[in-house]
Design a protein around this motif. Structure first.
Motif, mmCIF file in Angstrom:
data_model
loop_
_atom_site.group_PDB
_atom_site.id
_atom_site.type_symbol
_atom_site.label_atom_id
_atom_site.label_comp_id
_atom_site.label_asym_id
_atom_site.label_seq_id
_atom_site.Cartn_x
_atom_site.Cartn_y
_atom_site.Cartn_z
ATOM 1 N N LYS A 144 0.836 -1.237 0.105
ATOM 2 C CA LYS A 144 0.150 0.127 0.114
ATOM 3 C C LYS A 144 1.049 1.311 -0.035
ATOM 4 O O LYS A 144 0.666 2.270 -0.570
ATOM 5 N N GLN A 145 2.026 1.363 0.826
ATOM 6 C CA GLN A 145 2.943 2.411 0.787
ATOM 7 C C GLN A 145 3.582 2.572 -0.633
ATOM 8 O O GLN A 145 3.497 3.728 -0.841
ATOM 9 N N ILE A 146 4.042 1.387 -1.193
ATOM 10 C CA ILE A 146 4.564 1.606 -2.592
ATOM 11 C C ILE A 146 3.625 2.322 -3.437
ATOM 12 O O ILE A 146 3.902 3.227 -4.212
ATOM 13 N N ARG A 147 2.380 1.791 -3.479
ATOM 14 C CA ARG A 147 1.323 2.157 -4.272
ATOM 15 C C ARG A 147 1.178 3.782 -4.212
ATOM 16 O O ARG A 147 1.088 4.322 -5.017
ATOM 17 N N LYS A 148 0.980 4.064 -2.728
ATOM 18 C CA LYS A 148 0.993 5.407 -2.475
ATOM 19 C C LYS A 148 1.753 6.352 -3.107
ATOM 20 O O LYS A 148 1.500 7.525 -3.802
ATOM 21 N N PHE A 149 3.101 5.914 -3.023
ATOM 22 C CA PHE A 149 4.324 6.862 -3.395
ATOM 23 C C PHE A 149 4.094 6.783 -4.974
ATOM 24 O O PHE A 149 4.536 8.004 -5.552
ATOM 25 N N ARG A 150 3.999 5.782 -5.457
ATOM 26 C CA ARG A 150 3.935 5.725 -7.014
ATOM 27 C C ARG A 150 2.809 6.569 -7.532
ATOM 28 O O ARG A 150 3.140 7.354 -8.631
ATOM 29 N N GLU A 151 1.517 6.479 -6.938
ATOM 30 C CA GLU A 151 0.381 7.316 -7.402
ATOM 31 C C GLU A 151 0.795 8.801 -7.343
ATOM 32 O O GLU A 151 0.554 9.799 -7.945
ATOM 33 N N GLU A 152 1.505 8.986 -6.064
ATOM 34 C CA GLU A 152 1.886 10.657 -5.767
ATOM 35 C C GLU A 152 2.741 11.353 -7.006
ATOM 36 O O GLU A 152 2.668 12.261 -7.200
ATOM 37 N N GLN A 153 3.699 10.443 -7.323
ATOM 38 C CA GLN A 153 4.532 10.800 -8.293
ATOM 39 C C GLN A 153 3.970 10.346 -9.601
ATOM 40 O O GLN A 153 4.795 10.978 -10.699
ATOM 41 N N GLY A 154 2.777 10.186 -10.129
ATOM 42 C CA GLY A 154 2.101 9.883 -11.324
ATOM 43 C C GLY A 154 2.765 8.786 -12.043
ATOM 44 O O GLY A 154 2.945 8.975 -13.247
ATOM 45 N N ILE A 155 3.552 7.797 -11.548
ATOM 46 C CA ILE A 155 4.049 6.787 -12.313
ATOM 47 C C ILE A 155 3.358 5.509 -12.388
ATOM 48 O O ILE A 155 2.572 5.071 -11.297
ATOM 49 N N SER A 156 3.069 5.096 -13.379
ATOM 50 C CA SER A 156 2.493 3.781 -13.555
ATOM 51 C C SER A 156 3.138 2.629 -13.015
ATOM 52 O O SER A 156 4.478 2.600 -13.160
ATOM 53 N N GLN A 157 2.674 1.503 -12.994
ATOM 54 C CA GLN A 157 3.015 0.145 -12.587
ATOM 55 C C GLN A 157 4.339 -0.148 -13.872
ATOM 56 O O GLN A 157 5.311 -0.642 -13.463
ATOM 57 N N ASP A 158 3.760 -0.017 -15.151
ATOM 58 C CA ASP A 158 4.767 -0.251 -15.888
ATOM 59 C C ASP A 158 5.908 0.610 -16.150
ATOM 60 O O ASP A 158 7.017 -0.044 -16.170
ATOM 61 N N GLN A 159 5.685 1.665 -15.924
ATOM 62 C CA GLN A 159 6.906 2.873 -15.769
ATOM 63 C C GLN A 159 7.894 2.485 -14.579
ATOM 64 O O GLN A 159 9.030 2.365 -14.717
ATOM 65 N N LEU A 160 7.176 2.052 -13.315
ATOM 66 C CA LEU A 160 7.886 1.719 -12.121
ATOM 67 C C LEU A 160 8.663 0.516 -12.580
ATOM 68 O O LEU A 160 9.997 0.354 -12.238
ATOM 69 N N ALA A 161 8.311 -0.448 -12.992
ATOM 70 C CA ALA A 161 8.751 -1.914 -13.474
ATOM 71 C C ALA A 161 10.229 -1.550 -14.204
ATOM 72 O O ALA A 161 11.122 -2.238 -14.004
ATOM 73 N N PHE A 162 9.762 -0.791 -15.291
ATOM 74 C CA PHE A 162 10.818 -0.514 -16.409
ATOM 75 C C PHE A 162 12.113 0.117 -15.676
ATOM 76 O O PHE A 162 13.190 -0.351 -15.895
#
Length: 81
Positions: free
Chosen positions: A16-34
Motif C-alpha cells: 500500500k505504501q509503495i502504491r501510495k508513493f507511486r501514485e503521488e509521483q504519477g508513475i504507472s506500474q509499467d514505468q516503475l517496473a521499467f
C-alpha cells in the motif's frame, strides 16, 4: 512456505505504501517496473502484498519513487504489530 499473519500484514502494508508513493509521483506500474528493471506483474504483486521482495530491490524501488528506504517502510513499521 508458511507466512505468519504479521508478515502477511507487513507485506500488505508495504504494498500500500509503495502504491501510495507511486501514485503521488504519477508513475504507472509499467514505468516503475521499467525503471527498476522488473516485470510489471511483479510490481502489481508487490503492491498487493502477494510476494516478498529483497532489501536491495526495495531500495531500488524507493530511489525510483524519490523517497528514502526508511521513508518507504516507515508507515509499514508503524502499522504492523
Amino acid at each position: 512456505m508458511f507466512v505468519k499473519p504479521a508478515d502477511k500484514k507487513f507485506l500488505k502494508n508495504l504494498g500500500k505504501q509503495i502504491r501510495k508513493f507511486r501514485e503521488e509521483q504519477g508513475i504507472s506500474q509499467d514505468q516503475l517496473a521499467f525503471e527498476c528493471e522488473m516485470h510489471r506483474t511483479n510490481i502489481n504483486r508487490i503492491e498487493k502484498g502477494k510476494i516478498s521482495v529483497g532489501v536491495a530491490r526495495l531500495n531500488q524501488i524507493a530511489k525510483t519513487l524519490g523517497v528514502t528506504f526508511s521513508k518507504l517502510v516507515e508507515f509499514t513499521e508503524k502499522k504492523v504489530e
